[in-house]
Design a protein around this motif. Structure first.
Motif: not given
Lengths: 306, 366
Positions: A97-100, B281-283, B330-331
């Motif tokens: 997620l962070l990379g994206l 969905g990922f959050t 968020q990541g």
């Protein structure tokens, strides 16, 4: 150039990023660590590689940019999972997620900028061989690097003492620790190597495959690389076969479209993902093969007792 | 001198509460750094990103609109993660629910009335459950890794949605735009208050929180989930079926994701489009972990993450800042939550090397 040669060429170029990312992850998993952040490291490699190449004007500097971006991301994962003993699955997801997100910021100034393609380096004489000459001996440096890294990984894992230690750490970290091997350090190096390979895979995408920066340009290739490692049952030679197979599937859509079969493009685009699922099902149902090669400590955190 | 982790005899009750707060605090500190690096006044940016959305009535409503899907999905995912099952394809189940639930207002636009919306919600749940059943059954029957299969199905669902709104379900009166027809008023989510977009989905969120809270704390199913998650062998000896739990948690999380999906298209969007979710969905995965996999915690975390969506939009408008900054936050937040959770089970200690009387330096004990 004949049609067969053209198809072979596209299969190989589509296979190279998968091969690079998967061979790196194979070493990581052999050391007992499951890094699900391949997609994140790969897209950072693509963004970092493109940025470095555009700013310096040299695609070779770009390779180092991609390499560095992948390693930095991997170091973050290593810190959280090895030192802080965080859950590997969740940390890998966080890395993706962070990379994206981060790659989007790095790449934003370069949207629409024409890229610099890595030049092909033809080997004299050999590249004149019909059919396979161009495919094998007139590629850019990353393709040769992918082949060399794959061979090197095989040689390292099965022909050197270091490789034996990596596999021991992955199979039973408790015993390896008791024998005096530095479990954490071995895993750290493996994770960084995996990050470097994923970074190179990303750099290949933005410097050779489509020399442009496009957001989310990895399009799930990092996840497919993870599936490839399972498909290959953690054996380097089978990763090559798997990467070529997936490369062939992913370029199938372009050829099918060119032939005008009238199949909606979305269905053809979903083929690589569906084939990944199918392959996972086929390989996983053959449990005896997996049991022999699966690193026994895969995904289990290690805290040395003192 | 080096830093070392020492396992606590008992987990820290303080840190159970403090670690998510610590993670949020560190994220904010890093946010200041990122804002400064992007050439914005950090304090102004912080205010626009995290405070301003809370100051107006309409933006508070938007906060709820964003919190509904991510909280609902995260509640379902928490059951999966607690039982050590990894459904990361909620985005696909969200999409599948949205597609199947939209069947009635798109294919049978003539059918209106009070029964349409309940039928849509039901089909939305069904769509999510069916889609989640695929990775669950592949895991049970063939042992296929559910992380990878559920994620691959996200891409497939998105391509399916793309095809269906450009092809068979495209609005016949839509001048060729890739959109479905706009849903009839009776096929849209009723609003909670007039003016704004806050809809009755909020009620479903509260119901889900209560049901899961009761299930986890007071029922055998909840006990089974926790045992199978923390000690699978003990669970197996107690006769709890790992396979049934995989199917159960996937169906529940898929159903909730599907419900969130149909509520999104029948609520704020009002029609099917090629893209219906900014990664909800990922959050939701982040929400589940920030909320410590506890229903009440998830409810709070859902609003925190909803704020990052709103703040991202606000910063884009007011500061011309990339909307990807939000994704980075968020990541980072998920990373930091996982990192800070270490403090629950471990103490951090500085160790000084002491001289060993037998020669050489060893590290101190005790």
């Amino acid at each position: 150039m004949g049609a067969a040669e053209a198809i072979l060429l596209t299969v190989v170029t589509a296979a190279v990023p998968l091969l690079l990312a998967a061979i790196g992850e194979l070493v990581v998993e052999r050391s007992g660590v499951l890094n699900l952040g391949v997609e994140g490291m790969m897209i950072m490699g693509a963004a970092g590689g493109f940025a470095a190449a555009t700013l310096s004007g040299s695609p070779y500097i770009g390779i180092f940019g991609g390499l560095a971006a992948g390693i930095v991301m991997a170091a973050l994962f290593a810190f959280v999972t090895l030192f802080l003993v965080a859950n590997q699955v969740a940390s890998g997801l966080a890395l993706s997620l962070l990379g994206l997100g981060l790659s989007g910021i790095i790449g934003e100034p370069f949207v629409g900028t024409p890229g610099t393609k890595l030049p092909a380096l033809a080997v004299p004489v050999l590249s004149d061989i019909p059919l396979v000459g161009k495919v094998l001996f007139a590629q850019d440096i990353l393709v040769y690097a992918a082949a060399a890294i794959t061979f090197g990984v095989w040689w390292f894992l099965y022909r050197t003492r270091g490789g034996l230690i990596v596999r021991a750490v992955g199979d039973n970290h408790g015993s390896a620790h008791a024998l005096g091997y530095p479990v954490i350090r071995v895993r750290l190096l493996a994770i960084l190597f995996g990050g470097a390979c994923a970074g190179l895979a990303g750099a290949y995408l933005s410097l050779a495959y489509t020399p442009l920066w496009i957001e989310n340009m990895t399009a799930g290739r990092g996840w497919i690389a993870l599936a490839l490692v399972v498909f290959a049952s953690w054996l380097p030679a089978r990763v090559v076969v798997g990467a070529l197979l997936f490369g062939a599937v992913s370029i199938l859509q372009f050829h099918a479209q060119a032939m005008g079969l009238g199949i909606p493009s979305q269905f053809l685009s979903s083929l690589p993902y569906l084939v990944t699922i199918l392959v996972l099902v086929l390989i996983s149902s053959n449990r005896s093969v997996l049991r022999v090669n699966t690193p026994a400590s895969l995904g289990r955190p290690f805290v040395p007792d003192r | 001198m080096r830093i070392e982790l020492v396992r606590r005899a008992e987990h820290s009750r303080l840190m159970v509460w403090a670690s998510p707060l610590l993670a949020v605090a560190i994220t904010l500190v890093i946010a200041v750094g990122i804002f400064a690096a992007m050439g914005a006044d950090p304090l102004e940016a912080l205010y626009i990103f995290f405070v301003e959305p809370l100051t107006a009535g309409w933006s508070l409503q938007e906060l709820v609109v964003k919190a509904i899907p991510i909280t609902l999905i995260a509640i379902g995912l928490s059951l999966c993660y607690m039982s050590n099952t990894w459904n990361i394809g909620a985005e696909g189940q969200f999409t599948a629910g949205a597609i199947l639930g939209s069947l009635f207002p798109i294919v049978f636009p003539g059918w209106t009335g009070p029964l349409v919306l309940p039928a849509m919600l039901l089909f939305g749940i069904l769509g999510g459950m069916l889609y989640a059943a695929i990775p669950a059954l592949l895991k049970i029957r063939f042992g296929a890794n559910e992380i990878l299969t559920s994620l691959m199905l996200v891409y497939v669902a998105q391509l399916l949605l793309d095809w269906i709104v450009r092809g068979p379900w495209r609005n016949p009166d839509g001048y060729g735009f890739p959109e479905s027809r706009v849903f009839d008023a009776s096929a849209q989510m009723p609003l909670l208050v007039d003016g704004g977009r806050m809809h009755i989905g909020l009620v479903f969120v509260f119901v889900a929180v209560l049901v899961v809270w009761f299930t986890m704390g007071r029922t055998l199913t909840g006990f089974q989930i926790r045992v199978l998650g923390q000690a699978p062998r003990a669970g197996a000896f107690a006769g709890f079926s790992q396979n049934r739990m995989v199917l159960f948690t996937f169906l529940v999380s898929g159903g909730l994701a599907g419900l969130a999906g149909i509520m999104e298209v029948a609520g704020p969007i009002g029609q099917l489009r090629p893209s219906i979710s900014p990664g909800y969905g990922f959050t939701a995965i982040i929400v589940a972990f920030l909320g410590r996999l506890h229903p009440v915690g998830i409810l709070i975390a859902g609003f925190v993450l909803a704020l990052t969506y709103l703040g991202g939009e606000a910063a884009q408008v007011a500061l011309g800042m990339s909307d990807k900054v939000m994704r980075v936050f968020q990541g980072l937040l998920l990373f930091l939550v996982l990192a800070c959770d270490t403090l629950i089970y471990y103490r951090v200690r500085l160790v000084r090397p002491v001289a060993d009387p037998l020669g050489g330096a060893v590290h101190g004990r005790g």
